[in-house]
Design an enzyme around this catalytic site. Structure first.
Site, PDB file in Angstrom:
ATOM      1  CD1 TRP A   1      36.520  42.399  37.799  1.00 53.94           C
ATOM      2  CD2 TRP A   1      37.873  43.595  39.124  1.00 53.94           C
ATOM      3  NE1 TRP A   1      36.985  43.453  37.061  1.00 53.94           N
ATOM      4  CE2 TRP A   1      37.827  44.206  37.838  1.00 53.94           C
ATOM      5  CE3 TRP A   1      38.655  44.175  40.115  1.00 53.94           C
ATOM      6  CZ2 TRP A   1      38.531  45.362  37.544  1.00 53.94           C
ATOM      7  CZ3 TRP A   1      39.357  45.328  39.821  1.00 53.94           C
ATOM      8  CH2 TRP A   1      39.293  45.907  38.559  1.00 53.94           C
ATOM      9  CG  HIS A   2      41.337  42.715  42.832  1.00 49.25           C
ATOM     10  ND1 HIS A   2      40.145  43.248  43.273  1.00 49.25           N
ATOM     11  CD2 HIS A   2      42.170  43.765  42.650  1.00 49.25           C
ATOM     12  CE1 HIS A   2      40.258  44.569  43.344  1.00 49.25           C
ATOM     13  NE2 HIS A   2      41.469  44.903  42.969  1.00 49.25           N
ATOM     14  CG  ASP A   3      44.322  35.985  40.996  1.00 49.34           C
ATOM     15  OD1 ASP A   3      43.646  35.133  40.393  1.00 49.34           O
ATOM     16  OD2 ASP A   3      45.574  35.967  41.037  1.00 49.34           O
TER      17      ASP A   3
END
Length: 314
Positions: A201-203
């Site tokens: 979800w962050h990267d």
């Protein structure tokens, strides 16, 4: 066409009854209200997550939990925190050591200090972002969840750390991932799915995946120890003292594990793990690591005293 209209009327009737049972009005569920929810700046620009029902209800009746003086003090505290961030970026160059890869030339003790500084910098950065948008929404009469309810340096276990980091996102994960995956009955398995999802979800980077899996690996002993300690109830003074000391040592171990996970995720990366292990395994590193662990142990004891004082104050 008449059949479609019939089912449409039936659907609206059932929706009205469903909402009436829960004290909600059908007028809230309009396209205009939904568009307002989607475009409300404090909610969608890196702001805290607030449910649609809570948002719509507070548009009808603005929040009254915070007075004008309390909101003003909240904004003043944000300004003071912003000045603290300006001081950190001008006088402490943790991120420069990380980006330039100069950490490879430093001792393990200095690498841990850099990691600790990066972690505090990240906490303060997100603290400023989330509290700015929460302050904005409070001025507009909409109360949203507080994402940083506790200081990063006042968490001695991973569970409380993640509950007090991105608190609104944590509630979202509990509702839509943790509970559907089995909740506390399958906690040892569900954390792997949840933290992998959070990393992606962050990267989509290997260093974040490594951070997520290391966090899960360190989370497992804490879960097991907590389940065992919950069955042990100390009654004597000696037993309570031993239990408290054991918790302090466990807290120091947890903070050390958290530091290692963040070293891999945000400082050295997966490619630097071998270099970090070779540095930490050297004989010269043992006194530094012992000093770091002792510092964490003393810090956990201070956290216990702070929380005891808070309980005594009610």
């Amino acid at each position: 066409m008449s059949g479609l209209l019939f089912w449409k009327d039936m659907l609206l009737c059932f929706a009205a009854l469903f909402l009436q049972e829960r004290g909600l009005s059908l007028d809230r569920y309009t396209f205009l209200m939904y568009l307002c929810y989607l475009t409300y700046a404090p909610v969608y620009i890196a702001g805290p997550i607030v449910g649609y029902n809570a948002f719509a209800a507070q548009l009808e009746v603005p929040q009254k939990n915070y007075s004008f003086a309390q909101i003003s003090w909240y904004g003043l505290r944000w300004i003071l925190s912003f000045l603290l961030m300006e001081g950190m970026t001008h006088f402490f160059h943790y991120n420069a050591f990380v980006v330039s890869r100069l950490w490879q030339q430093l001792s393990p003790f200095e690498v841990f200090i850099i990691s600790y500084g990066v972690l505090n910098f990240m906490w303060l950065k997100f603290f400023l972002i989330w509290r700015y948008f929460r302050f904005w929404s409070l001025v507009g009469g909409v109360e949203t969840p507080e994402n940083m309810p506790r200081c990063i340096n006042n968490c001695h276990d991973l569970e409380s750390f993640w509950k007090s980091w991105h608190a609104s996102f944590n509630k979202w994960l509990v509702r839509y991932l943790y509970i559907p995956l089995g909740g506390s009955q399958r906690k040892l398995l569900s954390i792997w799915v949840i933290f992998t999802f959070v990393a992606v979800w962050h990267d989509l980077e290997w260093k974040l995946i490594s951070w997520a899996w290391l966090t899960c690996l360190f989370f497992i002993p804490e879960i097991l120890v907590k389940s065992l300690s919950s069955k042990f109830q100390a009654t004597s003074s000696l037993g309570m003292l031993v239990h408290r000391e054991f918790k302090a040592i466990a807290g120091a171990v947890t903070i050390s594990c958290l530091m290692v996970a963040n070293l891999v995720g945000y400082v050295v990366g997966p490619s630097g793990i071998k270099v970090l292990i070779s540095r930490m395994a050297g004989k010269d590193a043992l006194p530094s690591l012992a000093f770091i662990f002792t510092t964490f142990y003393v810090g956990v004891k201070l956290m216990f005293h702070i929380r005891d004082a808070s309980k005594n104050q009610g």
